[in-house]
Design an enzyme around this catalytic site. Structure first.
Site: not given
Length: 311
Positions: A18, A40-41, A94, A172
């Protein structure tokens, strides 16, 4: 878009699909922002500083003013709390959290720290949503139906988190429908729900929900993640001025088969425009109605076990 002051120094947390599809293109074109860091991992953003955790990012880049949190909802509360306590403005992808109570606490924390919190219901910014709201506001609604059906393999390939507890399953995408419905329809309440859980998953793959509005009108909702071919993102209403169809996830409005509003999609640029507005104004924008309906569906819903699902 012109700006009235220096750009907001922004960091993004959770560099996944996203972010690459929507957030990065929107931010790159918005003069209200300067993207300076990411955490971020696994993913990285070229041309800026990258860190493995939000804590490392905030420590190394104290001049950050705002963060966009785009990791799965199960992990969003701790990251949001960390950012708010560091007095950073927070944009929540979201759904804004795994539970209603988490987001309520974040609202209070944002207020206590004098920063803005934004629950970014992107589907509300689809181009025909406001036109649908205006049309329904001028009519007597007799009934409404929400049909939101898509192929999970296409939109969430190899994403295991969506099937875990707190991952929402078919809600979702379904919460996108609810974000529109709660904006354009009268207040409504769930009266019954059946949630279809694959025997090998911890989250539902389909849902069948009945609502009534505050005026007693019926609203039905059908969610399904097994749709093939064309995808269905539609809200329909029977009214005294004709049959309304808001289709394409809110991109096209038709009344009695005649298209009355259709524009290109620009949801994420509009989200970031709104985030800049509330940051400049020193306020928050957190509507919990869509998330509350999901919680109510799990509370009232009857669990129905269906055939195992595999990606």
């Amino acid at each position: 878009m012109s700006r009235n002051s220096d750009p907001i120094k922004l960091g993004i947390v959770g560099v996944g699909k996203i972010v690459r599809d929507q957030h990065l293109p929107a931010v790159a074109k918005d003069l209200d922002y300067r993207l300076v860091a990411a955490a971020s991992r696994h993913g990285k953003v070229d041309g800026i500083a990258n860190f493995p955790t939000i804590e490392a990012m905030l420590d190394a880049v104290p001049e950050l003013e705002a963060v966009s949190l785009c990791m799965p909802p199960q992990f969003r509360y701790d990251a949001a709390r960390t950012a708010l306590e560091a007095k950073k403005h927070v944009f929540l992808e979201k759904p804004p959290g795994a539970t209603v109570s988490e987001v309520e606490d974040l609202k209070a924390l944002a207020a206590a720290n004098g920063v803005s919190l934004f629950a970014s219901w992107h589907s509300r910014y689809a181009p025909a949503v406001e036109a649908a709201r205006a049309f329904l506001g001028s009519t007597q609604i007799r009934s409404a139906a929400i049909n939101w059906k898509e192929d999970v393999r296409r939109w969430h390939p190899n994403q295991d988190w969506i099937w875990a507890p707190g991952g929402f399953g078919v809600f979702d995408p379904g919460i996108n429908a609810l974000s529109i419905a709660t904006h354009i329809l009268p207040a409504m309440f769930i009266t019954s729900a059946i949630l279809d859980f694959p025997e090998n998953r911890a989250a539902p793959i389909a849902a069948h929900i009945a609502f009534r509005t505050s005026d007693g009108l019926p609203v039905t909702m059908e969610l399904d993640w097994r749709q093939t071919g064309p995808q269905s993102w539609d809200i329909l209403a029977e009214t005294d001025k004709g049959a309304m169809v808001l289709s394409g996830g809110g991109s096209k409005l038709a009344v009695d088969g005649r298209v009355v509003h259709e524009e290109p999609e620009a949801e994420y640029p509009m989200l970031y425009r709104r985030f800049a507005e509330i940051v400049r104004a020193g306020v928050s924008d957190v509507d919990l109605a869509p998330l509350q309906h999901v919680a109510d569906a799990f509370m009232l819903g009857r669990r129905n076990v269906v055939e195992a699902f595999f990606d």
